[in-house]
Design a protein around this motif. Structure first.
Motif, mmCIF file in Angstrom:
data_model
loop_
_atom_site.group_PDB
_atom_site.id
_atom_site.type_symbol
_atom_site.label_atom_id
_atom_site.label_comp_id
_atom_site.label_asym_id
_atom_site.label_seq_id
_atom_site.Cartn_x
_atom_site.Cartn_y
_atom_site.Cartn_z
ATOM 1 N N GLU A 168 0.828 -1.205 0.000
ATOM 2 C CA GLU A 168 0.000 0.000 0.000
ATOM 3 C C GLU A 168 0.862 1.254 0.000
ATOM 4 N N LYS A 169 1.966 1.237 0.749
ATOM 5 C CA LYS A 169 2.879 2.376 0.761
ATOM 6 C C LYS A 169 3.486 2.600 -0.624
ATOM 7 N N THR A 170 3.901 1.503 -1.263
ATOM 8 C CA THR A 170 4.504 1.605 -2.592
ATOM 9 C C THR A 170 3.505 2.156 -3.601
ATOM 10 N N VAL A 171 2.283 1.648 -3.584
ATOM 11 C CA VAL A 171 1.261 2.099 -4.533
ATOM 12 C C VAL A 171 0.880 3.546 -4.255
ATOM 13 N N LEU A 172 0.788 3.943 -2.997
ATOM 14 C CA LEU A 172 0.461 5.333 -2.669
ATOM 15 C C LEU A 172 1.541 6.273 -3.185
ATOM 16 N N ARG A 173 2.791 5.870 -3.067
ATOM 17 C CA ARG A 173 3.878 6.704 -3.618
ATOM 18 C C ARG A 173 3.809 6.765 -5.143
ATOM 19 N N MET A 174 3.454 5.640 -5.782
ATOM 20 C CA MET A 174 3.294 5.639 -7.245
ATOM 21 C C MET A 174 2.185 6.607 -7.658
ATOM 22 N N LEU A 175 1.078 6.576 -6.924
ATOM 23 C CA LEU A 175 -0.047 7.447 -7.258
ATOM 24 C C LEU A 175 0.298 8.909 -7.018
ATOM 25 N N ALA A 176 1.077 9.181 -5.988
ATOM 26 C CA ALA A 176 1.485 10.557 -5.717
ATOM 27 C C ALA A 176 2.395 11.086 -6.819
#
Length: 109
Positions: free
Chosen positions: A10-18
Motif C-alpha cells: 500500500e505504501k509503494t502504490v500510494l507513492r506511485m499514485l502521488a
C-alpha cells in the motif's frame, strides 16, 4: 490527521499514485489492484472499476495527498498500549524471578 496502518504494498502504490504514474510493467498487476482496493477503503485513493471488478483508472484523493504531506515517510502508528503493558509484564517477571532467588538463598542459610 492520525496515522493509518499501511502495508508495504500500500505504501509503494500510494507513492506511485502521488508521482502520477500508474502500475509499471515491472510491478505485479494483481498486487497493485489489491492495494488500490485497500487504499480506497481507507480513503487515500479512488479507483474507477469496470464491470467484473477490473481496475480502469486510479487517482490519489485529497485526503491521500494530505496524509502523504503530513507523513512523508509513511511510518505506521505505534501501539503504545501494547508497548507499556509488555514492559510492565517483563518488569513483573524479572521481579518475580529475583524474589524467588532471594527467598531460596535465605532458606539455604
Amino acid at each position: 490527521m492520525e496515522r493509518i496502518r499501511l502495508s508495504r504494498q500500500e505504501k509503494t502504490v500510494l507513492r506511485m499514485l502521488a508521482n502520477r504514474c500508474g502500475c509499471p510493467d515491472t510491478y505485479p498487476r494483481h498486487v497493485f489492484v489489491s492495494a488500490v482496493g485497500s487504499l480506497e477503503q481507507k480513503g487515500l485513493a479512488r479507483g474507477a472499476w469496470t464491470e467484473g471488478h477490473a481496475l480502469e483508472d486510479v487517482r490519489i484523493t485529497r485526503q491521500g495527498m494530505v496524509y502523504l504531506s503530513q507523513n512523508p515517510t509513511l511510518r505506521n502508528p505505534v501501539d503504545w498500549k501494547w508497548v507499556v503493558t509488555t514492559a510492565v509484564a517483563v518488569l513483573a517477571a524479572v521481579a518475580g524471578i529475583a524474589s524467588l532467588f532471594i527467598s531460596c538463598s535465605l532458606l539455604n542459610n
